[in-house]
Design an enzyme around this catalytic site. Structure first.
Site, PDB file in Angstrom:
ATOM      1  N   SER A   1      46.414  43.084  39.235  1.00  0.00           N
ATOM      2  CA  SER A   1      47.540  43.552  38.432  1.00  0.00           C
ATOM      3  C   SER A   1      48.356  44.550  39.240  1.00  0.00           C
ATOM      4  CB  SER A   1      47.040  44.223  37.145  1.00  0.00           C
ATOM      5  OG  SER A   1      48.110  44.897  36.501  1.00  0.00           O
TER       6      SER A   1
ATOM      7  N   LYS B   1      40.674  36.768  40.134  1.00  0.00           N
ATOM      8  CA  LYS B   1      42.121  36.543  40.096  1.00  0.00           C
ATOM      9  C   LYS B   1      42.797  37.331  41.203  1.00  0.00           C
ATOM     10  CE  LYS B   1      45.910  36.143  36.781  1.00  0.00           C
ATOM     11  NZ  LYS B   1      46.241  36.171  35.342  1.00  0.00           N
TER      12      LYS B   1
ATOM     13  N   SER C   1      47.867  32.499  40.665  1.00  0.00           N
ATOM     14  CA  SER C   1      47.754  33.885  41.037  1.00  0.00           C
ATOM     15  C   SER C   1      48.259  34.750  39.891  1.00  0.00           C
ATOM     16  CB  SER C   1      48.606  34.165  42.275  1.00  0.00           C
ATOM     17  OG  SER C   1      49.991  33.973  41.962  1.00  0.00           O
TER      18      SER C   1
ATOM     19  N   TYR D   1      51.735  31.162  30.445  1.00  0.00           N
ATOM     20  CA  TYR D   1      52.048  32.151  29.416  1.00  0.00           C
ATOM     21  C   TYR D   1      53.556  32.335  29.312  1.00  0.00           C
ATOM     22  CZ  TYR D   1      52.457  36.924  27.378  1.00  0.00           C
ATOM     23  OH  TYR D   1      52.814  38.024  26.644  1.00  0.00           O
TER      24      TYR D   1
END
Length: 358
Positions: free
Chosen positions: A173, A211, A239, A313
């Site tokens: 993130s 991830k 990714s 998403y």
């Protein structure tokens, strides 16, 4: 029905700020009556991670951070759902506004900062759905102010492993300061060793996924792949969002907002990284392709680049839940055109070319 209604409600949702619209969507889904999805075409079945997925189209982490509506999303036709990210202690994340629609680019920028209700709340919700059908995983991270981030991942793994099919270790993130530093070889090696050990002690059947960020160079990818394979990670998710801002972005003012960029502009770099990852791991572990999937053609390209499973998403913001069925139907049509009985023979078949051209 829900997909058909989306064009009517989209102007209302898009008239609100993005986070408010998202929260209203979650609230609406949470009061929907339980819905069983229509059976998928058998050609869409994927055997992966020790489980049989009814179709390869999954919901990416970030949509249902608190595990409030995983069954509602499965009811919309997703083959699997990833909830989270989850961190041990509740934290508010970054100040609002923190998510922005780049409508002309079919993209989203977010800087949520791993806002989470905390481990205990999410674990309680997942415990409540134990025994229900459907494949659900969880994305885990570390608290922003944590004194021991490795311990955060361990505690999340230990608590959640018995409640989910897989755990995705999120070290990529861009919105938690220092989190991507955990992708460094020494940190990552210790992190994965401790997470796998915690999983083994809690529920050995739960798969551990990693991830990764799209903004790494190929030398870093070499090290990440080698470490993941050595530590027994069972899949790589390729990714996360990107901190890059392609020059092609139309929404120039919004593009200056800090945060991770997702959606259509991410498709090229994420697909190239997926293909490069496949070339390094081949079929030793499966890959989950994420980033810019907004059509059956994009999904087919991800599979050709090396993805056994897919996640999306951001495209839902613009296309609505009907996109899931459209992608599945499109994949079936492509298999029919090539007289294929499944997707396995397509996985990675054009990785070399896509690594160069995506």
């Amino acid at each position: 029905m829900i997909g058909a209604l989306f064009p009517l409600v989209r102007p209302v949702l898009h008239g609100l700020d993005a986070e408010t619209a998202h929260n209203l969507t979650l609230r609406a889904l949470s009061v929907m009556p339980p819905r069983r999805p229509a059976p998928d075409d058998p050609r869409l079945t994927v055997d992966c991670l020790g489980r049989r997925f009814p179709n390869p189209v999954g919901l990416a982490a970030g949509f249902d951070k608190g595990a409030e509506v995983p069954d509602a999303m499965l009811g919309l036709g997703f083959g699997f759902v990833e909830v989270g990210g989850v961190v041990p202690k509740a934290q508010p994340g970054n100040p609002a506004p923190r998510v922005f629609r780049l409508a002309a680019d079919r993209a989203v920028i977010n800087r949520f900062g791993l806002n989470s209700e905390g481990l205990s709340v999410v674990a309680r919700r997942l415990e409540a759905r134990r025994g229900r059908a459907g494949i659900v995983g969880v994305n885990i991270g570390a608290n922003k102010d944590s004194a021991d981030r490795l311990a955060d991942y361990v505690s999340c793994t230990r608590a959640l492993a018995p409640l989910v099919a897989f755990i995705t270790v999120n070290v990529s993130s861009p919105n938690t300061p220092g989190l991507r530093d955990l992708q460094g070889e020494a940190f990552l090696d210790e992190l994965l060793a401790r997470v796998v050990e915690a999983r083994d002690g809690a529920c050995p059947a739960t798969a551990i996924l990693l991830k990764i960020a799209p903004d790494i160079d190929l030398a870093s990818l070499d090290a990440i792949c080698a470490t993941a394979l050595r530590r027994g990670v069972q899949a790589l998710v390729v990714s996360n969002t990107t901190v890059a801002r392609p020059g092609s972005l139309v929404e120039a003012r919004l593009a200056r907002e800090a945060g991770g960029l997702s959606g259509r502009p991410l498709f090229g770099p994420a697909t190239r990284l997926l293909a490069e990852t496949y070339r390094r791991v081949e079929r030793r572990v499966p890959l989950i392709g994420v980033g810019g999937i907004d059509s059956a053609e994009a999904a087919w390209t991800k599979i050709r680049a090396g993805a056994s499973l897919l996640q999306l998403y951001s495209a839902l913001v613009y296309a609505g839940p009907g996109l899931v069925g459209e992608i599945k139907a499109g994949l079936v049509e492509r298999m029919k055109a090539e007289s294929l009985t499944g997707l396995s023979s397509v996985v990675g078949r054009d990785a070399a070319d896509l690594a160069r051209s995506a």
